[in-house]
Enzyme design. Sequence first.
Site, PDB file in Angstrom:
ATOM      1  N   CYS A  69      73.467 -72.002 -25.360  1.00 34.11           N
ATOM      2  CA  CYS A  69      72.387 -72.387 -24.510  1.00 34.11           C
ATOM      3  C   CYS A  69      72.737 -73.137 -23.149  1.00 34.11           C
ATOM      4  CB  CYS A  69      71.571 -73.404 -25.317  1.00 34.11           C
ATOM      5  SG  CYS A  69      72.201 -75.372 -25.149  1.00 34.11           S
ATOM      6  N   ASP A 125      45.344 -86.265 -44.784  1.00 33.20           N
ATOM      7  CA  ASP A 125      45.237 -85.907 -46.087  1.00 33.20           C
ATOM      8  C   ASP A 125      45.907 -86.970 -46.885  1.00 33.20           C
ATOM      9  OD1 ASP A 125      47.150 -84.972 -44.024  1.00 33.20           O
ATOM     10  OD2 ASP A 125      48.452 -83.914 -45.521  1.00 33.20           O
ATOM     11  N   ASP A 184      48.494 -84.303 -35.054  1.00 29.34           N
ATOM     12  CA  ASP A 184      48.376 -84.674 -36.566  1.00 29.34           C
ATOM     13  C   ASP A 184      47.605 -86.076 -36.918  1.00 29.34           C
ATOM     14  OD1 ASP A 184      49.153 -84.848 -39.227  1.00 29.34           O
ATOM     15  OD2 ASP A 184      51.371 -84.708 -39.135  1.00 29.34           O
ATOM     16  N   CYS A 228      77.979 -73.075 -28.489  1.00 34.67           N
ATOM     17  CA  CYS A 228      76.431 -72.671 -28.312  1.00 34.67           C
ATOM     18  C   CYS A 228      76.255 -72.190 -27.035  1.00 34.67           C
ATOM     19  CB  CYS A 228      75.665 -73.851 -28.417  1.00 34.67           C
ATOM     20  SG  CYS A 228      74.136 -73.622 -27.841  1.00 34.67           S
ATOM     21  N   CYS A 234      74.734 -76.208 -23.106  1.00 30.89           N
ATOM     22  CA  CYS A 234      76.037 -76.232 -23.563  1.00 30.89           C
ATOM     23  C   CYS A 234      77.015 -75.285 -22.441  1.00 30.89           C
ATOM     24  CB  CYS A 234      76.310 -75.711 -24.892  1.00 30.89           C
ATOM     25  SG  CYS A 234      75.445 -76.684 -26.029  1.00 30.89           S
TER      26      CYS A 234
HETATM   27  N1  GUN Z   1      53.647 -84.432 -41.345  1.00 35.60           N
HETATM   28  C1  GUN Z   1      54.631 -84.418 -42.157  1.00 35.60           C
HETATM   29  N2  GUN Z   1      54.275 -84.238 -43.500  1.00 35.60           N
HETATM   30  C2  GUN Z   1      52.951 -84.126 -43.323  1.00 35.60           C
HETATM   31  C3  GUN Z   1      51.792 -84.129 -44.230  1.00 35.60           C
HETATM   32  O1  GUN Z   1      51.916 -83.944 -45.444  1.00 35.60           O
HETATM   33  N3  GUN Z   1      50.686 -84.123 -44.019  1.00 35.60           N
HETATM   34  C4  GUN Z   1      50.370 -84.332 -42.458  1.00 35.60           C
HETATM   35  N4  GUN Z   1      49.225 -84.505 -42.091  1.00 35.60           N
HETATM   36  N5  GUN Z   1      51.243 -84.476 -41.593  1.00 35.60           N
HETATM   37  C5  GUN Z   1      52.510 -84.341 -41.959  1.00 35.60           C
HETATM   38 ZN    ZN Z   2      73.556 -75.609 -26.831  1.00 33.45          ZN
END
Ligand code: GUN
Ligand code: ZN
Length: 651
Positions: free
Chosen positions: A274, A122, A87, A272, A277
């Site tokens: 998993c 963005d 990201d 749970c 747990c």
């Molecule tokens: N992570 C959570 N929301 C967003 C978003 O709107 N854009 C980007 N690039 N990462 C995110």
């Molecule tokens: Zn669990």
Amino acid sequence: MFEVRERDGLGRIGVMETRHGRVTTPALLPVVNPNRPIIPPADLVNRFHAEILMTNAYILGRGPHRESVLRQGLHEFLGFSGAIMTDSGAFQSHVYGDVDVTNAEVIEFEKRIGADLGTMLDVFSEPSHDRTQAAADVEETIRRAKEADSLRGEMALVGAVQGGLHPDLRERCAREVSTLGVSVCAIGGVVPLLESYRFQDLARVVIASKKGLDPAKPVHLFGAGHPLVFPLAALLGCDLFDSASYAKYARDGRMLFPDGTRRASELRESGCPCPVCTDHAMKEIAQDEALIAEHNLHTCFAAVREVRRAIAHGDLWELVERRARAHPTLLVALRELRHHNEFLEEFEPVARRGALYYVGPETAHRPVLHRFRRRLMERYQPPSAKGLVVLPENRRPFTEAYASAVARVMETSDVHAIVKSIWGPVPLELDHVWPMAQSVVPDSLDVESLEAAEVFFREWAAGAGYPFGLLWEGESSLDELRARAPGKRAVDWNAARIRATADHQFGRGAADALLLGTVSYVVSKNTGKVRNVMVDGDHVLSLRAEDGLFTLKAAGAQRLHRAFHPPQLRIIVDADAVPFVREGKNVFAKFVREADPEVRPRDEMLVVSPDDELCAVAQSSMNRREMLSFKRGVAAYVREGVPPSTPAPPH
Ligand code: GUN
Ligand code: ZN
């Protein structure tokens, strides 16, 4: 890059190819915080079988690890050999108000560290942004998406969709961004909605975005990491989710469950299954952030697997309706969906294996049932009679439940019979059509469903034009029917069923086209039901017992071809593909030029050349939008190829 294997609703099971292997979608991308990896990436592979993970290029680029990640590359740095998405810092700009990098710098860094999927920077469009501001967010996001595309080189790009809560801006942004050289389209700006459980707004945002997005590209939902939302988001066409929630909630001592969140310290048992747990006492878990994170991740992965199971099985709508009971705002989101039925319906197959289950009063508003009711108004031709006998919801199939009652009514009254079912009116001739016979409905109904049934019925009856409709209350109704509609009706139920089904499935006028001539049937010895329909000795249709719909034969296709004009009922393929299709090879999406806007997955279709010569009969696996977008995969499975017609000999 992306190929769809199974589908349900707008959800799909797909395979996405990356430079570091294939990823099966819907997929969960656990977020690895490079400064604080609570579960080591090696464990994400070995114990959680993660195929892809997400980390943050912005954080890496300005943190203490910058030089080592540049030197080693991302995969070696994290010790992860699967796919990695990065990201960009847009979320940090939402949290801190601004970031001190440019879009070009982020892309350059992502390329240098070897991200498999790199996200553009963005503009985070807040839900509170008014039109003017959201429009500016969108314009700048589109500008940067173009810039990122020009800079990405070999790197697969993630393009973002912004636009706040404004559906038209979302759609525009989605359309612009997804036509660029992006490999994944990501719906952004939704974290504030997720954090405050604004799922109705979330549903609106996802639907608006999907309307503009290229259906052939996988869709990521940024920041969706709570298992509560996976079924709904997948149903609306989201393929990828990233979860930092498993770690963030763990830090806060909170455990994720498919139906919500609970504080570990307040639980005596988690209930749970998993491994965490199962192997640890609750007291121990409650004091250990890493154990809670592991439990959370198990829950998230299991929830995604459950979504995939439901897509493959064809009961994703049921899963969503059941899970919607987990939180009131999720239920409101479910109720929102009916307002988008025109769009959602395009993606629903005409029938599926197995039954449709009533889950609650929302079930009646599913797109497939909306479609049945609409086709009843647009395609069904009510037979002439002096009135209607209206039969209450009952055991299915209705023709069996009401066989003797209807026979008695029609001995002395000239009325047509229709069931006022909770899915809407069902003429007896159409009661085998999926899902009318294949529904599981409670014996005793809730008031909301009954009221909806009433409304559905009235909408149809108003247009059907019968002088009266009388609700069947048993024997006592016979006298009144006789008094108001004296006479009798002799119905050839086989003929009525064939005609009504043909119009329902192919469009009004199809019955006339298909059945002109001398009609005969092949009847199943086991069930007594019509199996094959012959006209003038040609086999034109086969009636499927499972869903009450027709399989089209070449002779039937020729009749429809003459009666309906292009592009109705057609998939028009490139001239190059014609010889293959005639030989019985499947129609690949990349060869489709045009198709009937009404085509739905699993529809029986005519495959024609650009000059409208009939080349094959096929069962579609996509709608028009998809056929025109996908460059991979089968658009329709050919049942029978049709050889070129020899010109008629001169007289
Ligand atoms: N992570 C959570 N929301 C967003 C978003 O709107 N854009 C980007 N690039 N990462 C995110
Ligand atoms: Zn669990």
